[in-house]
Design a protein around this motif. Structure first.
Motif, PDB file in Angstrom:
ATOM      1  N   LEU A 478      60.414  11.254   4.512  1.00  0.00           N
ATOM      2  CA  LEU A 478      61.345  10.197   4.107  1.00  0.00           C
ATOM      3  C   LEU A 478      61.320   9.077   5.136  1.00  0.00           C
ATOM      4  CD1 LEU A 478      63.698   9.146   2.313  1.00  0.00           C
ATOM      5  CD2 LEU A 478      65.242  10.508   3.755  1.00  0.00           C
ATOM      6  N   CYS A 505      63.480   5.781  -1.037  1.00  0.00           N
ATOM      7  CA  CYS A 505      63.958   7.147  -1.219  1.00  0.00           C
ATOM      8  C   CYS A 505      63.786   7.502  -2.697  1.00  0.00           C
ATOM      9  CB  CYS A 505      65.425   7.257  -0.814  1.00  0.00           C
ATOM     10  SG  CYS A 505      66.085   8.933  -0.918  1.00  0.00           S
ATOM     11  N   SER A 519      62.563  13.564   8.368  1.00  0.00           N
ATOM     12  CA  SER A 519      63.219  12.256   8.433  1.00  0.00           C
ATOM     13  C   SER A 519      63.644  11.967   9.856  1.00  0.00           C
ATOM     14  CB  SER A 519      64.445  12.277   7.507  1.00  0.00           C
ATOM     15  OG  SER A 519      65.307  11.200   7.770  1.00  0.00           O
TER      16      SER A 519
END
Length: 877
Positions: A478, A505, A519
């Motif tokens: 991400l 996203c 992330s």
């Protein structure tokens, strides 16, 4: 310097004296003479000092004359003129003849004599004697001499400073003298003409929108009035967790607002680009000073308009960032009336998105279990270690034990992998993730790191393990929408989600498919915004947890963690914590990571195996590099395990002691500033760094990528980069300690920069440089795998307890070169701090401002902290 009595009525040719370090910045009196007040014989001042030492090239001869004028009607005995002492030794001489210059008659050269002392003679009434003082430096750095003139019953002294340079150091000379920047005009931006906003990168709305979190006026007034709100003075408790951290964040945000003003620009031009944009050059943008990204905005106003002019400024949105140039979208009438000759005043703003995410995370923390926030009150848990078959066969017993405990953990409190540098914390985390992925099919794992590079590294390590094939549709990286698409390794783009070269996203249903999501801490907010529930992730693993502030750590935890979620933190509270801009907020523990605060709890402090595993086997550093940090920070528990085969390089040309790969090179340089930039640099040290690197790279075994240069001041970073580019070595990384945390190099060279005592207190007070920051010291000296070289002024850094230790550690092992050492300080009344996590002082008070003499520093003179890869515009809300 005042004349002193001299009683012996005879010719004196004594032994050479010794002088310690003379700091002309700290004691200006050594260069401030009034010859008319010293006696009947007026002695002039050689190499007159005007703010800084005169410069000379290495190998050339610097010469100046000293006149001795007898102003009386009586003869005066001149017993001796002698070089009392010089540093370096024997670098200055005196003579009665002017030293010969190029092309002078051979006979003159043959008759010329120079020495360290001239014989006695008589100065007749009204007579003037000329004495020549010469210096021919063999090495770069500050050359100092003390010359004594013994006249009758008096001794008159002259102290001389010369700065020896070479071509590298001279090429880095200031472009213009340093002067404090004038206070910039501030224009009102409460009302403005709206600019042309870029198209939103998201075509759909997030499920949970991010509130504005406007700073309350009453709190703002307190903070701007330099008062500490009562909530902060109470200290952190279970009842005030939300208000305490929100107030700290407000203090931080207000400081960031103030810091942004330092980047404002006056009387600058913009250039038209097509019909829609104007471009603005922003010096420092490439180094994120200021940090500006797509979607941010500025305010502009014509420079000729008075600051009290009521005409509103124009807002310009950033549509594109290129190196040090931004493309701006203004209202149409602004672009119509623009000419490329127009001068503008520009005011920068910073994107509040990430600060708002921090407020939101603290808001949501009230939904967390107390076992997670304050585990000290929880009942002691027992974890049943789960059997495992290691995927990697290079794991040691502590690493295997910690993974077994993680596999057996069933929820809060967090489990901690605590490890000093080079002990394999990330390797352990990767093994734990793969074990969960392979053996527990229902797991959903969120993995966070503080920076993009650290998160990318985790992805790379997970994919590199051949024994476990992670399915491409089950692992996802991400990214923030603000991250440049080209910043991502092309090999890993397939694990990301993007549209039109903009990271995004993915929708909720797609997110639910992945078993592993990687992330940054900050970007984890996108998962909550998209609608991921607390019950979704079975495990949340936070790497480099000591580098994140507690509110930053709460972004993944407060939104996505429930009682049964297994939380694992890996990090080292002995290394650098988060970068905090507000001194007061840092004083009241915003700079304390959640990881560090956990160690204030009994179970973690006592290293209970049900809560923490300590890794002690170091695979990075040569044993001699590891020795001192082990003693100072880790109770001497570190076990060196570095494979000697990787240290096959020999440093015979560099090291005086081949068996001791830590070298201290003492250099008395000159620290200076230029223009309106308050950051320091030291050209002498920069030249010495280049000299050492040239020697190192003669070996075919060492590449530029194997060398790193660490220095504490941004201006020294820039000067070193320029110097290395000048010798065609641009691949060598130069950066601050913060920029090297988590990294390693075969060879690390440290340039400490400071060469004057005067500013030490200022640096200590504002946590600048290396001094008085044990964590910065620890990180700096543990980045090297095979060779560590420290370049600095031993007389300055020996004032610090930790640097004094490494200076004398090198000296005791015959690994010191350079200028004369200072008198040894053993700090017998003060031992190095073994960091304690039982903080008795719950309510620390901010330090009072230190008096700094006639020329006080101003707030805008403090160089800003460096926060690498700070995603200060992480998306659209």
């Amino acid at each position: 310097m005042a004349a002193t009595g001299w009683d012996d009525e005879c010719s004196v040719i004594g032994d050479k004296g010794e002088i310690g370090f003379i700091d002309f910045e700290n004691d200006a009196s050594v260069c401030d003479y009034n010859p008319s007040e010293e006696g009947p014989v007026v002695v002039s001042v050689p190499f007159a000092f005007k703010g800084k030492p005169k410069s000379i090239f290495v190998g050339e001869t610097a010469t100046d004359c000293v006149t001795l004028e007898n102003t009386t009607s009586e003869p005066v005995e001149l017993w001796a003129v002698r070089i009392f002492a010089s540093t370096p030794e024997d670098s200055f001489t005196v003579s009665l003849m002017e030293p010969p210059s190029a092309g002078v008659d051979i006979k003159y050269i043959q008759e010329f004599l120079e020495s360290f002392c001239l014989e006695d003679r008589v100065l007749q009434p009204g007579e003037t004697l000329t004495v020549w003082v010469s210096c021919k430096p063999k090495e770069i750095g500050l050359h100092t001499s003390v010359v004594h003139f013994d006249l009758g019953s008096d001794r008159i002294e002259r102290v001389i400073f010369l700065l020896a340079e070479d071509r590298v150091s001279q090429s880095l000379a200031p472009n213009k003298p340093y002067s404090r920047g004038s206070r910039k005009k501030v224009f009102n931006v409460q009302e403005y003409v709206v600019g042309s906003r870029p198209a939103r990168p998201n075509t759909r709305s997030f499920r949970y929108r991010l509130p504005q979190y406007v700073i309350p006026n009453d709190v703002r007034e307190l903070v701007e009035g330099k008062q500490i709100p009562d909530t902060i003075l109470e200290g952190l408790t279970r009842d005030n967790y939300e208000s305490y951290f929100k107030t700290l964040l407000i203090m931080e945000e207000i400081r960031m607002e103030e810091d942004m003003r330092s980047y404002d620009m006056e009387r600058v031009t913009m250039r038209r680009k097509g019909t829609q944009f104007l471009t603005l050059e922003v010096p420092g943008l490439a180094e994120k000073r200021p940090s500006l990204v797509h979607g941010d905005y500025i305010f502009a106003k014509l420079a000729y308009e008075d600051e009290n002019d009521l005409s509103p400024p124009y807002q310009g949105f950033i549509h594109r960032v290129e190196a040090e140039q931004v493309y701006l979208g203004f209202a149409k009438e602004f672009i119509w009336h623009h000419t490329d000759e127009s001068l503008y005043n520009v005011r920068f703003t910073y994107n509040r998105v990430n600060m708002r995410r921090l407020y939101q995370a603290i808001d949501s923390a009230k939904g967390l279990e107390m076992d997670l926030l304050f585990p000290s009150d929880s009942r002691r848990r027992l974890i049943k270690a789960t059997h495992m078959v290691p995927i990697s066969f290079n794991l040691n017993e502590e690493q295997i034990f910690s993974i077994k405990m993680i596999l057996g953990c069933r929820g809060a409190p967090p489990y901690v992998i605590h490890g000093p540098p080079g002990t394999g914390k990330t390797k352990t985390m990767v093994e734990a993730i793969l074990q969960l992925y392979l053996t527990q099919k229902n797991t959903r794992i969120l993995v966070c790191a503080p920076s993009n590079s650290a998160a990318d590294h985790l992805l790379e390590r997970l994919l590199a393990e051949k024994a476990v094939e992670v399915q491409g549709n089950e692992i996802f990286r991400l990214n923030a929408t603000s991250r440049p698409y080209e910043d991502m390794n092309p090999d890993f783009i397939r694990f990301c989600f993007s549209e039109d070269l903009i990271f995004k996203c993915p929708p909720l249903n797609d997110l639910k498919r992945y078993r592993i999501i990687i992330s940054t801490y900050m970007s984890a907010a996108l998962l909550y915004a998209e609608g991921v529930k607390r019950s979704h992730f079975s495990h949340i693993l936070l790497d480099e947890a000591g580098q994140a502030s507690e509110p930053e750590t709460m972004i993944p935890l407060s939104h996505l963690c429930q009682r049964k979620t297994v939380v694992v933190l890996a990090g080292d509270p002995m290394q650098l914590g988060p970068v905090i801009y507000s001194k007061d907020a840092e004083t009241y523990c915003l700079g304390k990571s959640y990881l560090e605060r956990l160690f204030e709890c009994e179970f973690y402090h006592k290293e209970d195996e049900n809560y923490v595993t300590k890794l002690v086997r170091n695979y990075r550093c040569h044993p001699e590099i590891l020795h001192l940090p082990s003693q100072l920070f880790y109770k001497g528990e570190l076990i060196p395990c570095k494979d000697d085969k990787s240290s096959s390089m020999t440093w015979a040309e560099i090291l005086p002691n081949r068996d001791f790969p830590v070298l201290f090179i003492g250099v008395q340089g000159y620290d200076e500033r230029e223009g309106s930039n308050p950051s320091w640099f030291n050209r002498t040290e920069a030249s010495k760094v280049v000299e050492i690197i040239k020697k190192l790279t003669i070996s075919q075994d060492l590449r530029e990528e194997d060398i790193g240069v660490i220095t504490p001041y941004r201006q020294q970073v820039l000067k070193l980069k320029k110097a290395l580019e000048g010798v065609d070595m641009p691949a060598i990384k130069v950066g601050s300690v913060e920029q090297f945390q988590g990294q390693e190099r075969e060879v690390i060279i440290i340039s400490t920069v400071r060469s004057t005592i005067k500013h030490n207190e200022f640096d200590k007070n504002h946590c600048l440089g290396f001094l008085s920051n044990p964590r910065r010291f620890n990180v700096a000296i543990t980045r090297a795998k095979s060779l560590l070289i420290i370049i600095g002024n031993p007389h300055i850094i020996s004032k610090d307890l930790y640097w004094n230790k490494i200076l004398w550690h090198c000296s005791d092992n015959d690994s010191y070169q350079g200028c004369a050492l200072p008198e040894r300080q053993d700090f017998v009344d003060k031992e190095p701090v073994q960091f304690s996590f039982n903080h008795e002082e719950e309510n620390p008070q901010p330090s009072n401002e230190v008096e700094r003499g006639e020329e006080p520093f101003q707030a805008e003179e403090i160089p800003k902290p460096v926060k690498d890869e700070a995603e200060w515009s992480d998306g659209w809300k």
